[in-house]
Design an enzyme around this catalytic site. Structure first.
Site, mmCIF file in Angstrom:
data_model
loop_
_atom_site.group_PDB
_atom_site.id
_atom_site.type_symbol
_atom_site.label_atom_id
_atom_site.label_comp_id
_atom_site.label_asym_id
_atom_site.label_seq_id
_atom_site.Cartn_x
_atom_site.Cartn_y
_atom_site.Cartn_z
ATOM 1 N N LYS A 54 0.841 -1.207 0.000
ATOM 2 C CA LYS A 54 0.000 0.000 0.000
ATOM 3 C C LYS A 54 0.873 1.252 0.000
ATOM 4 O O LYS A 54 0.612 2.212 -0.726
ATOM 5 C CB LYS A 54 -0.934 -0.002 1.221
ATOM 6 C CG LYS A 54 -2.101 -0.955 1.056
ATOM 7 C CD LYS A 54 -2.877 -1.185 2.350
ATOM 8 C CE LYS A 54 -3.923 -2.272 2.130
ATOM 9 N NZ LYS A 54 -4.570 -2.743 3.357
ATOM 10 N N GLN A 98 -4.800 -1.383 9.560
ATOM 11 C CA GLN A 98 -4.745 -2.713 8.959
ATOM 12 C C GLN A 98 -5.396 -3.741 9.893
ATOM 13 O O GLN A 98 -5.047 -3.846 11.064
ATOM 14 C CB GLN A 98 -3.272 -3.088 8.687
ATOM 15 C CG GLN A 98 -3.089 -4.402 7.965
ATOM 16 C CD GLN A 98 -3.631 -4.377 6.534
ATOM 17 O OE1 GLN A 98 -3.434 -3.419 5.797
ATOM 18 N NE2 GLN A 98 -4.328 -5.444 6.149
ATOM 19 N N ASP A 121 -11.168 3.098 4.120
ATOM 20 C CA ASP A 121 -11.627 1.711 4.001
ATOM 21 C C ASP A 121 -13.161 1.646 3.944
ATOM 22 O O ASP A 121 -13.726 0.624 3.577
ATOM 23 C CB ASP A 121 -11.149 0.892 5.218
ATOM 24 C CG ASP A 121 -9.992 -0.036 4.870
ATOM 25 O OD1 ASP A 121 -9.783 -0.314 3.675
ATOM 26 O OD2 ASP A 121 -9.302 -0.486 5.812
#
Ligand code: NAP
Length: 296
Positions: A54, A98, A121
């Site tokens: 990422k 994460q 997200d």
């Protein structure tokens, strides 16, 4: 084999290039560089790989990447304090924690402490609610990637029968909301669904997000249907490690009209959409026009 193969790698490269172009324009015209902060708690090897990848993709798109690696025994208070700092940092437009988090941390509490406007997200309860009510939100990356590929392939999705197999909060449910938003007739199937094969056979669009290797065979697929395979399953076959999806690729491709492969289908779109979401969040934060075609 008759199905058109939807090349997610190529599609994702296109999305990333569009993001990079827009970022370059933002820098030049407005002096703004979008920034993505990724928080990793602990040393899960798979998560470390994702976070590295990422970060690399973020800088390749011309954006700033901020990585925060915390010890596995980090307290909830310390993690929440870091998120609070990132929420208040104007250089940070997107925040991603994460998952999975170590067991002593409450994931829901942590995710819901992110500023919804920076929740790239799309897992914050506010964004879930906004998506569910058809309002502007941050959209979860994996289903957003699926939607982009479906729109590209079909043009309009209006009136199509869509079946989503899987009802997780990160894939199945938001995918269903997005398809409903594009006026599909949506069925969400799951482990208790009766006669799943028959339900799948009704689908013009079949999205598999189950996590079971090659569970859906070709005779569950309506001839000409579009099959989106979200599954990523690591298996061993003939002594070799292999990645397979949730659909049996060969038999499904023989009847489908279009299909995403695994690997090289939905997977690459997820990071591309994370970059797109960071750019969208940055534009919204600065009251600037959003890039077209990069959100739902
Ligand atoms: P998940 O949270 O485990 O959810 C799986 C869903 O599948 C559940 O709703 C479950 O039903 C349903 N299911 C399980 N067995 C079933 C069966 N026999 N028949 C019908 N439905 C069944 O998984 P997820 O996080 O959504 O992920 C799904 C897959 O997508 C995994 O392979 C994951 O690795 C992959 N994935 C890929 C990406 C990407 O970037 N490409 C991103 C995220 C996830 P119940 O609710 O009834 O238990």
């Amino acid at each position: 084999m008759s199905a058109k193969v939807i090349d997610g790698k190529e599609f994702a490269a296109g999305v990333r290039a569009r993001v990079a172009e827009h970022v370059a324009r933002l820098k030049e015209a407005n002096g703004i560089t979008p920034g993505l902060a990724v928080v990793l708690v602990g040393e899960d090897p798979a998560s470390e790989v994702y976070v590295r990848s990422k970060g690399k993709s973020t800088t390749e798109a011309g954006m700033n990447s901020y990585e925060h690696k915390l010890d596995a025994d980090t307290s909830e208070a310390d993690l929440l304090a870091l998120i609070d700092k990132l929420n208040n940092d104007p250089a940070v437009h997107g925040i991603l924690v994460q998952l999975p988090l170590p067991g002593h941390l409450n994931s829901d509490l942590v995710i819901n402490s992110i500023d919804p406007a920076k929740d790239v997200d799309g897992f914050h309860i506010s964004n879930v609610g906004l998506l569910g009510t058809g309002q502007k939100s941050m959209v979860p990356c994996t289903p957003l990637g699926c939607l982009m590929m479906l729109r590209d392939h079909h043009g309009s999705l209006s009136g199509l029968d869509a079946v989503v197999v899987g009802r997780s909060n990160i894939v199945g449910k938001p995918m269903a909301q997005l398809l409903l938003g594009d006026s599909c007739t949506v069925t969400i199937a799951h482990s208790r669904t009766k006669d799943l094969a028959e339900v799948c056979r009704r689908a013009d669009i079949l999205v598999a997000a189950v996590g079971r290797p090659e569970m859906i065979p070709g005779d569950w697929v309506k001839p000409g249907a579009t099959v989106i395979d979200v599954g990523i399953n690591r298996i061993e076959r003939d002594g070799k490690k292999k990645l397979v999806g949730d659909v049996e690729y060969e038999s499904c491709a023989a009847v489908a009209g279009a299909i995403t492969p695994v690997p090289g289908g939905v997977g690459p779109m997820t990071i591309a959409c994370l970059l797109a979401n960071t750019l969208t969040a940055c534009c919204r934060a600065n009251g600037l026009a959003e890039p077209e075609g990069l959100t739902a």
